[in-house]
Design a protein around this motif. Structure first.
Motif, PDB file in Angstrom:
ATOM      1  N   ASN B 283      81.636  79.016  12.412  1.00 53.80           N
ATOM      2  CA  ASN B 283      81.558  78.619  13.821  1.00 53.80           C
ATOM      3  C   ASN B 283      80.819  79.664  14.643  1.00 53.80           C
ATOM      4  O   ASN B 283      80.019  79.335  15.523  1.00 53.80           O
ATOM      5  N   ALA B 284      81.118  80.943  14.359  1.00 52.77           N
ATOM      6  CA  ALA B 284      80.487  82.022  15.119  1.00 52.77           C
ATOM      7  C   ALA B 284      78.974  81.999  14.909  1.00 52.77           C
ATOM      8  O   ALA B 284      78.198  82.140  15.858  1.00 52.77           O
ATOM      9  N   ALA B 285      78.551  81.794  13.654  1.00 51.97           N
ATOM     10  CA  ALA B 285      77.116  81.753  13.354  1.00 51.97           C
ATOM     11  C   ALA B 285      76.461  80.592  14.097  1.00 51.97           C
ATOM     12  O   ALA B 285      75.386  80.745  14.700  1.00 51.97           O
ATOM     13  N   ALA B 286      77.124  79.442  14.087  1.00 55.89           N
ATOM     14  CA  ALA B 286      76.574  78.278  14.787  1.00 55.89           C
ATOM     15  C   ALA B 286      76.448  78.566  16.282  1.00 55.89           C
ATOM     16  O   ALA B 286      75.438  78.235  16.915  1.00 55.89           O
ATOM     17  N   THR B 287      77.477  79.224  16.854  1.00 56.42           N
ATOM     18  CA  THR B 287      77.430  79.561  18.280  1.00 56.42           C
ATOM     19  C   THR B 287      76.278  80.520  18.562  1.00 56.42           C
ATOM     20  O   THR B 287      75.573  80.372  19.564  1.00 56.42           O
ATOM     21  N   GLY B 288      76.081  81.493  17.666  1.00 56.92           N
ATOM     22  CA  GLY B 288      74.982  82.437  17.825  1.00 56.92           C
ATOM     23  C   GLY B 288      73.646  81.719  17.867  1.00 56.92           C
ATOM     24  O   GLY B 288      72.790  82.002  18.718  1.00 56.92           O
ATOM     25  N   ALA B 289      73.470  80.758  16.955  1.00 54.45           N
ATOM     26  CA  ALA B 289      72.229  79.993  16.929  1.00 54.45           C
ATOM     27  C   ALA B 289      72.056  79.215  18.235  1.00 54.45           C
ATOM     28  O   ALA B 289      70.946  79.150  18.786  1.00 54.45           O
ATOM     29  N   VAL B 290      73.162  78.652  18.747  1.00 53.81           N
ATOM     30  CA  VAL B 290      73.085  77.905  20.013  1.00 53.81           C
ATOM     31  C   VAL B 290      72.634  78.816  21.149  1.00 53.81           C
ATOM     32  O   VAL B 290      71.789  78.446  21.966  1.00 53.81           O
ATOM     33  N   ILE B 291      73.181  80.050  21.186  1.00 55.71           N
ATOM     34  CA  ILE B 291      72.795  80.988  22.248  1.00 55.71           C
ATOM     35  C   ILE B 291      71.298  81.282  22.166  1.00 55.71           C
ATOM     36  O   ILE B 291      70.588  81.267  23.178  1.00 55.71           O
TER      37      ILE B 291
END
Lengths: 333, 315
Positions: B283-291
């Motif tokens: 989830n954290a990696a996905a959020t990073g990509a979104v940012i």
């Protein structure tokens, strides 16, 4: 036993209740505000999630750390604060000055786990005295290899990893092992993110670190847990069972939530939330990687909170108390 | 050059000049290659980081991830409250920092008398751009949260990040105003324009490009900030949204959302990356990509705008 002092707001609430026919609403908070420790956060998050789905009452949870959360709690900004260590004397004073009384509620156990690299096949069992020898401030710059810890261990450099000084984990570990809160050597790799510690120990044959059981449980393939000698002289592996039966000591630590006593006594929404918390704490604690108390213990905790018994069991520092001892001591203060 | 040319003429030695030119051309080539190498390594680093995030977070790029609230179950958890929180905070930041920053920059450059006070302000503004962001957080906690009583709200966060962004906007405004040729101004004055007319019709429009660059850098900094937002009390678990800014009845706009509690993307990401379970790291990696995508979109939009504005300017 100290009963809850009736503050101005609680008197108002009682009056409002007495004249219920003319003023039927006791002011309930719209949003239950919670803050505090990142260690307790997963349990509180789980409870808040379920509670909000079931009742529709809004709950917010912040993560300011145990100390940061206490600051907000003692100013009255939050009604509940998570803590991975007992409230400190300084914080009690702040709360008292602001006229805020608190109820101390233990919610689950965590087992601080001392880990080593799986290739390390000699240090699988250690005594608290040996751990102290490694971590105490006097070890700085001197205790540099494993051979210095115990005779016969190989001459491999000792690489230490631990949580930073702001963490409750750090406070508890130093209290339990070094026997003085916050006293530790300065030359180790510190990180607030436990996954960094996992990586450090996993990549270094001479590595050693400590953190909550959940981080070990998720990385069993990369780390080995040290069996720590308990008060009876037995070497015990940290696990749900050994924590629950009390044999894993002194590194099993209780996690707490602190309740604003006035709100917990008179605010219907807050009461509902705490009832819900204590009903599901055990189940949800296990789910997120902590160790539940027994049902009896949760029943005793619920009675403790319903009796509005304020104060802490830890006016004098204590390590390895059972839940019943904690409640007894809290009620006695 | 002239000396060399004379010498060459005297000696009738063209080969010497040719050798010199060749040498300088080689320097040109070396510089271009170095520049190319630096740019490439920077871009590739960013690309690898981004790809790494995308590969790690790939399983979570579902609609649910954007429309779910945080949850203890990693697969059910989403970033709804976080991306809405981030967007609303950035809107406040933009509408506070940009007008104030441009106004301050124009005043300092066009109107302020050059004396020791303006020198002092100039040094201060430049220094502010380098102050660690946590300091802004502490300032905002004391000033906005407690003194002004704005609470731990979207408004507070927006104002805090606006403070962070202000020096960047001010400095870039001043720099781009300075780059406008003096004769533009003189021509306007010559036909009888007042100072205000010169500023509003010429100086500001011509410096939009540079100002926008400052705004881009500032907003990109603001979107990724965690420390000051945590200091002022951004939440981690919040499973409801702020009141909608648009209402169905007159006056169609409401500003209650400014006072609402919130969380932002970097905080959500930080919380997930520090959890023990691997599923949360995804989830954290996905959020990073979104940012990163959000930042790139924002920058892309601003760069496009800047390009269009620059094309319109005819000197």
């Amino acid at each position: 036993m100290k009963e809850l002092n009736l503050g101005k707001s609680s008197i108002a609430a009682v009056l409002a209740g007495t004249f219920a026919f003319s003023n039927p609403t006791i002011a309930a908070v719209d949003i239950i505000k919670i803050d505090g420790s990142s260690t307790v956060y997963p349990i509180t998050e789980a409870v808040a999630e379920e509670f909000q789905i079931e009742t529709g009452i809004k709950v917010t949870v912040g993560v300011s750390g145990t100390g940061g959360g206490m600051k907000k709690f003692c100013r009255g900004d939050t009604v509940i604060s998570g803590a991975s260590r007992p409230i400190k004397a300084k914080e009690r004073k702040k709360c008292a000055e602001a006229g805020i009384e608190f109820i101390e509620v233990p919610v689950a156990f965590d087992a601080l786990t001392v880990v080593i690299n799986p290739k390390n096949d000699f240090a699988t069992e250690m005594t608290p005295a040996e751990l102290k020898k490694i971590w105490e401030p006097a070890a700085q710059g001197k205790m540099m290899t494993w051979s210095q810890v115990r005779e016969g261990w190989p001459d491999i450099p000792l690489k230490l990893y631990g949580p930073g000084a702001d963490s409750g984990t750090f406070d508890y570990f130093t209290e339990a092992i070094v026997e003085e809160s916050k006293a530790i050597r300065g030359d180790f790799t510190a990180s607030e993110d436990d996954n960094v510690l996992v990586k450090g120990v996993a990549g270094d044959k001479g590595g050693m670190g400590y953190f909550g059981l959940a981080y070990y449980a998720e990385n069993k393939d990369k780390l080995a847990a040290v069996k720590v000698q308990n008060s009876e002289g037995k070497f015990i592996t940290p696990s749900m069972e050994t924590v629950q039966d009390g044999s894993y000591n002194p590194l099993a630590r209780p996690l707490f939530i602190y309740l604003n006593a006035t709100k917990a006594a008179f605010d219907p929404n807050v009461r509902k939330f705490i009832d819900f918390y204590l009903k599901y704490a055990g189940e949800l604690a296990n789910e997120v990687g902590y160790i539940a108390f027994s049902d009896d213990e949760y029943a005793a905790i619920t009675a403790h909170y319903k009796g509005s018994k304020t104060g802490t069991a830890f006016e004098k520092p204590a390590i390895g108390l059972s839940v019943k001892e904690m409640l007894k001591r809290a009620a006695a203060n | 050059m002239a000396k060399i040319a004379i010498k060459a003429k005297n000696n009738n030695d063209l080969s010497e000049i040719r050798a010199l030119i060749k040498k300088h051309k080689k320097n040109d080539l070396i510089f271009a290659a170095t520049g190319m190498f630096v740019i490439a390594s920077l871009t590739i680093t960013l690309l690898i980081l981004f790809l790494d995030l995308v590969i790690d977070g790939y399983p979570r790029f579902t609609l649910d991830f954007f429309s779910n609230f945080p949850s203890r179950r990693a697969l059910k958890a989403g970033i709804l409250s976080a991306w809405i929180g981030s967007s609303l905070v950035l809107i406040v930041t933009f509408f506070v920092a940009v007008p104030l920053g441009i106004a301050a920059g124009v005043y300092l450059e066009e109107y302020a008398k050059k004396n020791w006070i303006s020198d002092l302000i100039e040094i201060n503004v430049s220094n502010l751009a380098g102050v660690p962001s946590i300091i802004y957080g502490l300032l905002a906690l004391g000033l906005f949260v407690y003194s002004f009583g704005l609470g731990q709200s979207i408004l507070t966060a927006g104002l805090t990040l606006a403070l962070l962004m202000l020096p960047i906007v001010i400095v870039s405004t001043r720099e781009s105003i300075r780059a406008i040729p003096v004769h533009i101004r003189e021509a306007a004055f010559a036909v009888g324009a007042t100072k205000w007319q010169v500023v509003i019709n010429h100086v500001i429009p011509y410096s939009y490009g540079g100002i926008l660059t400052g705004v881009i850098i500032g907003m990109a900094r603001a979107i990724g900030e965690t420390a000051p937002v945590i200091t002022i009390g951004a939440l981690t678990f919040i499973a409801f949204l702020p009141p909608s800014p648009i209402s169905t009845s007159a006056p169609f706009l409401n500003f209650e959302w400014l006072e609402a509690a919130f969380t932002v993307l970097p905080i959500q990401m930080f919380n997930w990356i520090s959890r023990p379970q691997h599923a949360f790291h995804v989830n954290a990696a996905a959020t990073g990509a979104v940012i990163i995508v959000l930042t790139a979109l924002m920058n892309g939009f601003a760069i496009r705008l800047r390009y269009k504005i620059r094309k319109k300017i005819k000197w």
